[in-house]
Every structure is written in structure tokens, then in C-alpha cells.
Motif scaffolding. Structure first.
Motif, PDB file in Angstrom:
ATOM      1  N   ILE A 164       0.680  -1.267  -0.053  1.00 12.14           N
ATOM      2  CA  ILE A 164      -0.018   0.010   0.063  1.00 12.14           C
ATOM      3  C   ILE A 164       1.002   1.191   0.065  1.00 12.14           C
ATOM      4  CG2 ILE A 164      -1.702   1.213   1.222  1.00 12.14           C
ATOM      5  CD1 ILE A 164      -2.777  -1.182   2.430  1.00 12.14           C
ATOM      6  N   ASP A 165       1.837   1.322   1.050  1.00  8.71           N
ATOM      7  CA  ASP A 165       2.682   2.479   1.023  1.00  8.71           C
ATOM      8  C   ASP A 165       3.313   2.903  -0.254  1.00  8.71           C
ATOM      9  OD1 ASP A 165       4.342   4.574   2.072  1.00  8.71           O
ATOM     10  OD2 ASP A 165       5.476   3.377   2.924  1.00  8.71           O
ATOM     11  N   GLN A 166       4.147   1.878  -0.606  1.00  8.74           N
ATOM     12  CA  GLN A 166       5.104   2.137  -1.687  1.00  8.74           C
ATOM     13  C   GLN A 166       4.269   2.325  -3.026  1.00  8.74           C
ATOM     14  OE1 GLN A 166       8.206   2.535  -1.597  1.00  8.74           O
ATOM     15  NE2 GLN A 166       8.107   2.548   0.591  1.00  8.74           N
ATOM     16  N   ASN A 167       3.207   1.296  -3.334  1.00  8.01           N
ATOM     17  CA  ASN A 167       2.524   1.628  -4.462  1.00  8.01           C
ATOM     18  C   ASN A 167       1.741   2.974  -4.511  1.00  8.01           C
ATOM     19  OD1 ASN A 167       2.529  -0.626  -6.552  1.00  8.01           O
ATOM     20  ND2 ASN A 167       2.064  -1.951  -4.544  1.00  8.01           N
ATOM     21  N   PHE A 168       1.228   3.357  -3.511  1.00  9.29           N
ATOM     22  CA  PHE A 168       0.442   4.769  -3.357  1.00  9.29           C
ATOM     23  C   PHE A 168       1.617   5.926  -3.694  1.00  9.29           C
ATOM     24  CE2 PHE A 168      -3.231   2.073  -2.254  1.00  9.29           C
ATOM     25  CZ  PHE A 168      -4.093   2.909  -2.726  1.00  9.29           C
ATOM     26  N   TYR A 169       2.620   5.786  -2.701  1.00  6.08           N
ATOM     27  CA  TYR A 169       3.645   6.694  -2.992  1.00  6.08           C
ATOM     28  C   TYR A 169       4.095   6.936  -4.372  1.00  6.08           C
ATOM     29  CZ  TYR A 169       7.678   9.583  -1.673  1.00  6.08           C
ATOM     30  OH  TYR A 169       8.672  10.470  -1.893  1.00  6.08           O
ATOM     31  N   TYR A 170       4.485   5.799  -5.098  1.00  2.00           N
ATOM     32  CA  TYR A 170       5.053   5.912  -6.369  1.00  2.00           C
ATOM     33  C   TYR A 170       4.266   6.608  -7.345  1.00  2.00           C
ATOM     34  CZ  TYR A 170       9.314   3.363  -5.021  1.00  2.00           C
ATOM     35  OH  TYR A 170      10.334   3.030  -4.546  1.00  2.00           O
ATOM     36  N   ALA A 171       2.836   6.289  -7.137  1.00  2.00           N
ATOM     37  CA  ALA A 171       1.647   6.613  -7.756  1.00  2.00           C
ATOM     38  C   ALA A 171       1.632   8.220  -7.865  1.00  2.00           C
ATOM     39  CB  ALA A 171       0.450   6.012  -7.552  1.00  2.00           C
ATOM     40  N   GLY A 172       1.571   8.645  -6.557  1.00  2.00           N
ATOM     41  CA  GLY A 172       1.510   9.879  -6.374  1.00  2.00           C
ATOM     42  C   GLY A 172       2.664  10.852  -6.664  1.00  2.00           C
ATOM     43  N   LEU A 173       3.957  10.145  -6.608  1.00  2.00           N
ATOM     44  CA  LEU A 173       5.152  10.734  -7.166  1.00  2.00           C
ATOM     45  C   LEU A 173       5.136  10.908  -8.570  1.00  2.00           C
ATOM     46  CD1 LEU A 173       7.995  11.879  -6.761  1.00  2.00           C
ATOM     47  CD2 LEU A 173       8.584   9.415  -7.009  1.00  2.00           C
ATOM     48  N   LYS A 174       4.129  10.235  -9.225  1.00  2.00           N
ATOM     49  CA  LYS A 174       4.256  10.126 -10.837  1.00  2.00           C
ATOM     50  C   LYS A 174       3.163  11.369 -11.079  1.00  2.00           C
ATOM     51  CE  LYS A 174       3.264   7.053 -14.776  1.00  2.00           C
ATOM     52  NZ  LYS A 174       2.817   5.783 -15.244  1.00  2.00           N
ATOM     53  N   PHE A 175       2.291  11.532 -10.270  1.00  4.56           N
ATOM     54  CA  PHE A 175       1.271  12.572 -10.684  1.00  4.56           C
ATOM     55  C   PHE A 175       1.960  14.100 -10.151  1.00  4.56           C
ATOM     56  CE2 PHE A 175      -1.838   9.005 -10.842  1.00  4.56           C
ATOM     57  CZ  PHE A 175      -2.169   9.322 -12.157  1.00  4.56           C
ATOM     58  N   THR A 176       2.842  14.075  -9.295  1.00  3.88           N
ATOM     59  CA  THR A 176       3.297  15.245  -8.762  1.00  3.88           C
ATOM     60  C   THR A 176       4.600  15.488  -9.073  1.00  3.88           C
ATOM     61  OG1 THR A 176       3.418  14.312  -6.603  1.00  3.88           O
ATOM     62  CG2 THR A 176       1.403  15.384  -6.921  1.00  3.88           C
ATOM     63  N   SER A 177       5.358  15.713  -8.018  1.00  2.00           N
ATOM     64  CA  SER A 177       6.915  16.205  -7.965  1.00  2.00           C
ATOM     65  C   SER A 177       7.781  15.695  -7.127  1.00  2.00           C
ATOM     66  CB  SER A 177       7.137  17.608  -8.181  1.00  2.00           C
ATOM     67  OG  SER A 177       6.789  18.272  -7.018  1.00  2.00           O
ATOM     68  N   PRO A 178       9.045  15.110  -6.882  1.00  2.00           N
ATOM     69  CA  PRO A 178       9.553  14.781  -5.802  1.00  2.00           C
ATOM     70  C   PRO A 178       9.730  15.745  -4.708  1.00  2.00           C
ATOM     71  CG  PRO A 178      10.716  14.434  -7.812  1.00  2.00           C
ATOM     72  CD  PRO A 178       9.840  15.224  -8.310  1.00  2.00           C
ATOM     73  N   THR A 179       9.839  17.198  -4.960  1.00  2.00           N
ATOM     74  CA  THR A 179       9.616  18.081  -3.643  1.00  2.00           C
ATOM     75  C   THR A 179       8.447  17.922  -2.975  1.00  2.00           C
ATOM     76  OG1 THR A 179      11.346  19.348  -4.906  1.00  2.00           O
ATOM     77  CG2 THR A 179       9.911  20.282  -3.051  1.00  2.00           C
ATOM     78  N   PHE A 180       7.300  17.806  -3.928  1.00  2.00           N
ATOM     79  CA  PHE A 180       5.912  17.865  -3.261  1.00  2.00           C
ATOM     80  C   PHE A 180       5.774  16.440  -2.512  1.00  2.00           C
ATOM     81  CE2 PHE A 180       1.398  17.042  -3.236  1.00  2.00           C
ATOM     82  CZ  PHE A 180       0.960  18.211  -3.019  1.00  2.00           C
ATOM     83  N   SER A 181       6.237  15.343  -2.997  1.00  3.64           N
ATOM     84  CA  SER A 181       6.276  14.068  -2.270  1.00  3.64           C
ATOM     85  C   SER A 181       6.736  13.996  -1.197  1.00  3.64           C
ATOM     86  CB  SER A 181       6.524  13.001  -3.298  1.00  3.64           C
ATOM     87  OG  SER A 181       6.057  13.043  -4.451  1.00  3.64           O
ATOM     88  N   CYS A 182       8.159  14.800  -0.926  1.00  2.99           N
ATOM     89  CA  CYS A 182       8.820  14.772   0.332  1.00  2.99           C
ATOM     90  C   CYS A 182       8.247  15.570   1.251  1.00  2.99           C
ATOM     91  CB  CYS A 182      10.541  15.328  -0.083  1.00  2.99           C
ATOM     92  SG  CYS A 182      11.548  14.141  -0.914  1.00  2.99           S
ATOM     93  N   ALA A 183       7.731  16.795   0.878  1.00  2.00           N
ATOM     94  CA  ALA A 183       7.118  17.611   1.862  1.00  2.00           C
ATOM     95  C   ALA A 183       5.647  16.773   2.354  1.00  2.00           C
ATOM     96  CB  ALA A 183       6.517  18.942   1.122  1.00  2.00           C
ATOM     97  N   MET A 184       4.996  16.162   1.672  1.00  5.76           N
ATOM     98  CA  MET A 184       4.036  15.411   1.957  1.00  5.76           C
ATOM     99  C   MET A 184       4.326  14.134   2.983  1.00  5.76           C
ATOM    100  SD  MET A 184       1.141  17.093   0.944  1.00  5.76           S
ATOM    101  CE  MET A 184      -0.158  15.824   1.009  1.00  5.76           C
ATOM    102  N   SER A 185       5.420  13.751   2.876  1.00  3.62           N
ATOM    103  CA  SER A 185       5.833  12.710   3.686  1.00  3.62           C
ATOM    104  C   SER A 185       6.274  13.104   5.027  1.00  3.62           C
ATOM    105  CB  SER A 185       7.105  11.999   3.115  1.00  3.62           C
ATOM    106  OG  SER A 185       8.292  12.655   3.041  1.00  3.62           O
ATOM    107  N   ASN A 186       6.682  14.569   5.603  1.00  2.00           N
ATOM    108  CA  ASN A 186       6.830  14.886   6.499  1.00  2.00           C
ATOM    109  C   ASN A 186       5.789  15.009   7.518  1.00  2.00           C
ATOM    110  OD1 ASN A 186       9.542  15.682   6.080  1.00  2.00           O
ATOM    111  ND2 ASN A 186       9.300  17.435   5.148  1.00  2.00           N
ATOM    112  N   MET A 187       4.667  14.649   7.037  1.00  2.00           N
ATOM    113  CA  MET A 187       3.326  14.545   7.860  1.00  2.00           C
ATOM    114  C   MET A 187       3.411  13.166   8.602  1.00  2.00           C
ATOM    115  SD  MET A 187       0.409  15.577   5.194  1.00  2.00           S
ATOM    116  CE  MET A 187      -0.945  14.902   6.273  1.00  2.00           C
TER     117      MET A 187
END
Length: 404
Positions: free
Chosen positions: A92-115
Motif C-alpha cells: 500500500i505505502d510504496q505503490n501509492f507513494y510512487y503513484a503520487g510521485l508520478k502525478f506530482t513532483s519529488p519535492t511535493f512528495s517529500c513535503a507530504m511525507s513530513n506529515m
């Protein structure tokens, strides 16, 4: 000799900082390489399978040899917990994270992971693993930090704002194959990617909660990680067979796809786990988590250089709120950790004081017993001193009679 000892002491103090900063560079590289691989058309389902296969191969030898004597017996409840951990993490974590990374950007994904720390705190409270006393400042800091972190994530999700031009990005002309998804993403895809990243972070937080429970029954850390990666690989294969019907999706050569899978598996899942374990053992989990915003800054700079990533005002404002909330939660956890450190020596001191009191009482009691013994033995000593001359006179009389 004194200078050498001073240098060694300074390097020893700096090693945790160097290790964590290096680790953030490793995580940042994983995000950049993975983004390039996904933009080139690699399926994130296949990437998850290969990543955890590499991770299993990398960790298994250490787990087999280092924990062969301390590895507990496998039971059905522990296996079910490992099954759920593999479902939460690798699937769940890795598949959703990679899918979200594909639709957004690396910086945005890292910022969201700080939650992650804030979400973990909320889940810990719901599972009664964390107690909240709203009257204490540290608990107020954790609650306020959680609210600010969620507000920052919502701001990044719902508001993009104008593009913020960086000084160095004006003179960079990247290859279009690297950024075809980043520059052409719509607001709809951006929102979808944000939701996927939030779900991934929730699954990651749930993984930490369940892992803390499982480690109490199965304390072999390396073996547990190996089993999670192995079971997660099998589960990911099943998910990929359902989602990817083309056999060509599994093809991988000596290219960026292989590098992304190997790098993510070995660096992000194997070396990172080992380094975090060493640093966490010496400095605690608060120290380890405090470096996570550094990864976002590194990714933002590397992304603007390599991918010509566009940075929006909403992303910057949301990232600032998330980092502020993150450090508020971490500050509350740090104060709680310090309070526990203070309580333990006081308890030990109380035990020592009670022990000293009992020893003093025992000494005084012993003295009283000795005095009683001496008083009891005084009459016998008098008898001895009186009887000794009588015995001598008797012996003298016997000798005189013999001579006569």
C-alpha cells in the motif's frame, strides 16, 4: 597526542550528524531516480516488486548470521502481523507513494511525507499507546503541531499558486524525456497525486504502530525486516499480475529502471535501515526524525537542476507549515523523553535512600545485639577471673603434697 584525542572526540560527536545528512542525500537521490524511471514509462507496480526483491537479498544474509541465536520461534499470530505489515509497507505505502510521485513532483512528495510524525502521533493516541495531558506544554505542542501539519498538507493539496522562479533554474535546459509528466501534469492529476500521497503516509504511520507491537513479540529487527520485505515481494507480485496484464511491463535491462529498483532496495531499504538503527540506538528516534525536512530541501534543489521542476507558492507555504508542525511535535516528544530520563534517576535515588536507611537501621540493630551479648557474657567473665586463682592454689597444694 592531546590534539589527536581532541580530533577523535570531535569526529565521534559529528558521526551521527554526518550519517543522517548522508542518509538524506541517499533518500533524495532515490526520489529523483525513481521520478526519472516513472517518467520513462516504468510501472510502479513492477518497481515495487523489484525494489523489495533487492532489499530482501541485501538484508537476508545479515539477518541469517547475526540473529541466528536470538531469533524467536515463528507462530501464527506473529506471521499474521508480518503479513499485515507487508501489506501496509511494501504494497500500500510504496505503490501509492510512487503513484503520487508520478502525478506530482519529488519535492511535493517529500513535503507530504513530513506529515508522518504527526499522523503516527494521532494513531498512537487512538490506539492508547500515547497519553495526552492537555494541561502540559509538551502535549499542547504535539497537538498544535499535528493541526499545523495537517493544515500545511491541505494547503499544498488545494492551492498551487504562481510558479516561483529560482535563480539557477533559468539557465538550465533539461531533457524533455525526464520531465514529460512533471510539466504536463494538470491540476486534476496534482490533486489525485496529493490524495495518493496522503494515503501512503497513513499506511506508513500504521506500519510504525503495528511494527512497535510486533517487535515486542519478535525482537529480531533484521529478521523481521527481511520477512516483511520477502512477504511484501510476494504480495506485490500478486498485485502486479492483477494490475499489469502486459508481459513487457516486467522487462528490465541495464538502464534507469534497473538502477531505480536496485538503488531504492539497497540504499533506501537496506543501508538506510542499518544506519537509522545505529543512530537511533545512540541518539534516539527524535534525533533521526528531525533530519527529514533536510531531504525536502535537497530534493527541491536537485529537482530544479536535474528535472527543471516547477516550484509553486502553495508548495512553499505548505512546506513551511509542515516543517513548523513537524518540529512542534518533535519538541513535545523530546520534552517527554527528557521527563522520563529525569524520573528514572529520581526513582533510583529514592531506592538508594531507602536502602541506606535500612542499612543504618541494620547497623544500629546489630550494635544493640552486640551490646546485649556483651552484657550477657559479663557474669561468666567474672566467674573466670575468680576461678583462675582458686585453680592455681589447688595446683600448688597438690605439688607441695607430692614433694612431701
Amino acid at each position: 597526542m592531546e590534539n589527536q584525542g581532541t580530533n577523535n572526540s570531535f569526529f565521534r560527536r559529528c558521526k551521527p550528524y554526518i550519517a543522517m545528512i548522508s542518509l538524506q542525500f541517499g533518500y533524495a537521490g532515490m526520489n529523483i531516480i525513481t521520478k526519472v524511471s516513472l517518467n520513462r514509462g516504468m510501472s510502479h507496480y513492477v518497481l515495487v516488486v523489484y525494489r523489495h526483491a533487492f532489499a530482501t537479498v541485501a538484508i537476508a544474509p545479515f539477518a541469517i548470521f547475526l540473529e541466528r541465536k536470538i531469533r524467536p520461534k515463528m507462530t501464527f499470530p506473529i506471521f499474521m502481523q508480518i503479513f499485515v505489515l507487508a501489506l501496509l509497507g511494501p504494497v500500500i505505502d510504496q505503490n501509492f507513494y510512487y503513484a503520487g510521485l508520478k502525478f506530482t513532483s519529488p519535492t511535493f512528495s517529500c513535503a507530504m511525507s513530513n506529515m508522518l510524525p504527526a499522523m503516527t502521533f494521532v494513531m498512537a493516541v487512538l490506539c492508547r499507546m500515547e497519553k495526552v495531558d492537555i494541561k502540559k506544554v509538551r502535549c499542547q505542542a504535539k497537538v498544535v503541531g499535528t493541526i499545523v501539519t495537517v493544515a500545511g498538507a491541505m494547503l499544498m493539496t488545494l492551492y498551487k499558486g504562481p510558479i516561483m522562479e529560482m535563480v539557477w533554474s533559468k539557465h538550465i535546459h533539461p531533457r524533455t524525456s525526464y520531465i514529460n509528466n512533471t510539466s504536463g501534469s494538470t491540476d486534476k492529476d496534482w490533486f489525485k497525486g496529493s490524495i495518493l500521497l496522503i494515503i501512503a503516509t497513513l499506511a506508513w504511520a500504521a506500519l510504525f504502530i503495528l511494527q512497535a507491537i510486533t517487535l515486542k513479540r519478535y525482537p529480531a529487527h533484521l529478521s523481521l525486516t527481511t520477512l516483511i520485505c520477502f512477504v511484501g515481494t510476494l504480495q506485490s507480485i500478486a498485485v502486479t499480475l492483477v494490475m499489469e496484464h502486459k508481459p513487457s511491463a516486467w522487462s528490465i535491462g541495464w538502464d534507469m529502471n534497473l538502477l531505480a529498483a536496485a538503488y531504492a532496495g539497497i540504499v533506501s531499504s537496506s543501508i538506510a535501515y542499518y544506519v537509522q538503527g545505529l543512530v537511533m540506538r545512540k541518539r534516539g528516534p527524535v534525533f533521526v526524525t528531525a533530519f527529514s525536512p533536510l531531504m525536502m530541501i535537497i530534493v527541491a534543489i536537485m529537482g530544479s537542476f536535474i528535472l527543471a521542476e516547477k516550484i509553486y507558492l502553495g508548495g512553499i507555504l505548505g512546506a513551511v507549515l509542515i516543517v513548523a508542525g513537524l518540529y512542534s511535535v518533535l519538541w513535545g516528544k523530546y520534552k517527554e523523553f527528557k521527563e522520563k530520563e529525569v524520573e528514572i534517576p529520581e526513582a533510583i535515588k529514592g531506592v538508594e535512600e531507602n536502602g541506606k536507611t535500612s542499612i543504618i537501621d541494620d547497623i544500629e540493630t546489630g550494635k544493640n545485639i552486640e551490646m546485649q551479648k556483651e552484657e550477657a557474657t559479663k557474669p561468666s567473665s567474672v566467674t573466670v577471673t575468680v576461678n583462675v586463682p582458686v585453680a592455681k592454689l589447688a595446683m600448688a597444694a597438690n605439688e607441695a603434697a607430692n614433694k612431701a
